[in-house]
Design a protein around this motif. Structure first.
Motif, PDB file in Angstrom:
ATOM      1  N   GLN A  22      39.796  31.176  36.416  1.00 54.71           N
ATOM      2  CA  GLN A  22      38.956  32.213  37.015  1.00 54.71           C
ATOM      3  C   GLN A  22      39.922  33.181  37.698  1.00 54.71           C
ATOM      4  O   GLN A  22      40.711  32.754  38.541  1.00 54.71           O
ATOM      5  N   ILE A  23      39.874  34.445  37.335  1.00 54.61           N
ATOM      6  CA  ILE A  23      40.846  35.422  37.810  1.00 54.61           C
ATOM      7  C   ILE A  23      40.120  36.573  38.503  1.00 54.61           C
ATOM      8  O   ILE A  23      39.082  37.038  38.016  1.00 54.61           O
ATOM      9  N   ALA A  24      40.649  37.017  39.619  1.00 56.33           N
ATOM     10  CA  ALA A  24      40.091  38.185  40.322  1.00 56.33           C
ATOM     11  C   ALA A  24      40.937  39.406  39.990  1.00 56.33           C
ATOM     12  O   ALA A  24      42.161  39.356  40.027  1.00 56.33           O
ATOM     13  N   TYR A  25      40.283  40.504  39.657  1.00 56.65           N
ATOM     14  CA  TYR A  25      40.965  41.758  39.327  1.00 56.65           C
ATOM     15  C   TYR A  25      40.208  42.888  39.998  1.00 56.65           C
ATOM     16  O   TYR A  25      39.009  43.043  39.810  1.00 56.65           O
ATOM     17  N   GLU A  26      40.911  43.653  40.804  1.00 55.43           N
ATOM     18  CA  GLU A  26      40.259  44.723  41.553  1.00 55.43           C
ATOM     19  C   GLU A  26      41.165  45.948  41.569  1.00 55.43           C
ATOM     20  O   GLU A  26      42.377  45.828  41.694  1.00 55.43           O
ATOM     21  N   VAL A  27      40.560  47.102  41.440  1.00 52.92           N
ATOM     22  CA  VAL A  27      41.301  48.359  41.513  1.00 52.92           C
ATOM     23  C   VAL A  27      40.823  49.124  42.743  1.00 52.92           C
ATOM     24  O   VAL A  27      39.631  49.366  42.908  1.00 52.92           O
ATOM     25  N   ILE A  28      41.772  49.451  43.618  1.00 55.51           N
ATOM     26  CA  ILE A  28      41.486  50.241  44.817  1.00 55.51           C
ATOM     27  C   ILE A  28      42.484  51.391  44.843  1.00 55.51           C
ATOM     28  O   ILE A  28      43.687  51.181  44.695  1.00 55.51           O
ATOM     29  N   ASP A  29      41.984  52.593  45.028  1.00 57.95           N
ATOM     30  CA  ASP A  29      42.825  53.794  45.064  1.00 57.95           C
ATOM     31  C   ASP A  29      43.743  53.889  43.856  1.00 57.95           C
ATOM     32  O   ASP A  29      44.919  54.230  43.967  1.00 57.95           O
TER      33      ASP A  29
END
Length: 170
Positions: A22-29
């Motif tokens: 289970q992998i978390a991927y997030e894009v901020i700015d």
């Protein structure tokens, strides 16, 4: 793992197999958590350590690794990006394999091996997210089209009803 290689300058790992992560991927700015991790590792910046920890650590220069096969299967990624319209979605990503990490160089640092693996994983995630984003966009577009048609149909019915009231029909 070739156990005897632990005592040599190059540790040889036959295979690393990861199933169902289970992998978390997030894009901020405009920057993903993977981009930040890779940039931090590539710059050589390590987290700050206390003097006690620094004194007791034995730094072992020159230790390298060769990974013959790395495989990641059946991964699911929880992601939140502009492509997903800021909504957290979970998507499957294709399995991928890397071969001969560090073989051509006679071994690479663990950081280099990790950056290679993480970069490949990031590319796979971006590909999966792009596909999911297209699906979200299509769903939103279809929903908006259906909503627009329903509003138009409702407005047309309302106008007819008002016309009937003022036109003297029923």
């Amino acid at each position: 793992l070739e156990p005897a290689s632990i005592f040599s300058k190059v540790i040889r790992i036959e295979s690393i197999l990861i199933q169902h992560p289970q992998i978390a991927y997030e894009v901020i700015d405009g920057q993903s958590n993977f981009d930040k991790l890779i940039a931090g590792l590539s710059s050589g910046k390590a987290p700050a350590k206390t003097n006690e920890v620094a004194k007791t650590e034995k730094k072992e220069e020159g230790k390298k690794v060769i990974i013959k096969r790395f495989e990641l299967n059946s991964a699911r990624v929880a992601c939140k990006t502009p492509v997903t319209l800021g909504t957290m979605i979970t998507i499957p990503i294709p399995s991928f394999r890397l071969r001969d990490i560090g073989t051509a160089e006679g071994g690479v640092s663990f950081v280099t091996a990790f950056v290679d693996i993480t970069s490949s994983l990031s590319r796979s995630i971006v590909s999966g997210v792009a596909g999911a984003g297209a699906s979200v966009g299509n769903a939103v577009g279809s929903g908006a089209s259906a909503a627009g048609k329903a509003i138009g149909d409702g407005a047309s019915s309302a106008i007819k009803a008002i016309g009937n009231i003022f036109g003297g029909k029923d």
